[in-house]
Structure formats: C-alpha cells, structure tokens
Scaffold this active site. Structure first.
Site, PDB file in Angstrom:
ATOM      1  N   ASN A   9      -6.866  27.324 -24.745  1.00 51.20           N
ATOM      2  CA  ASN A   9      -6.858  27.997 -25.967  1.00 51.20           C
ATOM      3  C   ASN A   9      -5.368  28.151 -26.460  1.00 51.20           C
ATOM      4  OD1 ASN A   9      -5.850  29.741 -24.006  1.00 51.20           O
ATOM      5  ND2 ASN A   9      -6.975  31.644 -24.580  1.00 51.20           N
ATOM      6  N   CYS A  10      -4.486  27.182 -25.888  1.00 49.32           N
ATOM      7  CA  CYS A  10      -3.285  27.440 -26.499  1.00 49.32           C
ATOM      8  C   CYS A  10      -3.056  26.413 -27.605  1.00 49.32           C
ATOM      9  CB  CYS A  10      -2.237  26.847 -25.574  1.00 49.32           C
ATOM     10  SG  CYS A  10      -0.394  26.406 -25.913  1.00 49.32           S
TER      11      CYS A  10
END
Length: 114
Positions: A9-10
């Site tokens: 999710n970065c």
C-alpha cells in the site's frame, strides 16, 4: 531476475510497480508484511546499501520509538528493528542483476534497465 521489495500500500511502491509494468519489465514483488522478511536478505541488502540508507527515519514506526532508542541507533539495533518492523525499511528496494537500488525515480530506473 528482478525483484521489488516493499509494502503493497506504499505510494512509492505503486509508482515503481506501475513504471516497471509500463516498461514491460518482468518482476516479482515481495511484500514484507505478506511474504515476511529474512535476516539473510536484510544482511545482503545492508551490505550493498548500508543500514543508514535503508533506515526510514521519516516513517511512523521510527517516530514511535523512544528518544533513547532513536539516540542510540547503531547498525546492530537498526538491523534488529528493521527485521522486527519492516515498515522501517525505506521503499522500494529493487534487486536487479545482482545489485540493489533504493528508492524510486524514473530516471534512475531507466538507467538500471538501459
């Protein structure tokens, strides 16, 4: 073989993955949280990049450390912390042709894959 290491999710990981896909570069994505993190890999990456480059001091996980932990950071305890808390590792780390690269900039990736 090309492997991209990080956390799914970065935002920077998403940019790197999109860039690699757009360039039709085959790669494997290794999510620290989902796939785990091995000390052997961390040691190899550290030898290539250096623990100071790998340690993400801007992230929430690092900022939540006590002042004493932050002030007494050295290679040994930084490596232990990164192994316990992979979110403390700067992202992404790219492994390509037996070399490690940290961060994502399109120009840098263009050079790596030229």
């Amino acid at each position: 073989m090309t492997t991209l290491f990080g956390i799914k999710n970065c935002d920077t990981i998403k940019k790197a993955r999109n860039w690699l896909t757009a360039q039709n570069i085959e790669f494997t994505f290794h999510d620290y949280r989902k796939d785990g993190l091995e000390a052997e890999w961390l040691n190899k990456a550290e030898q290539a990049l250096g623990w100071e480059q790998m340690l993400n001091k801007r992230g929430t996980t690092f900022r939540q450390l006590s002042d004493e932990q932050k002030q007494n950071i050295n290679k040994d305890n930084a490596m232990k912390l990164m192994l316990e808390h992979p979110a403390m590792i700067k992202r992404p780390i790219l492994f390509h042709k037996d070399s490690y690269f940290i961060g994502f900039k399109p120009d840098q990736y263009s050079e790596v894959f030229a």
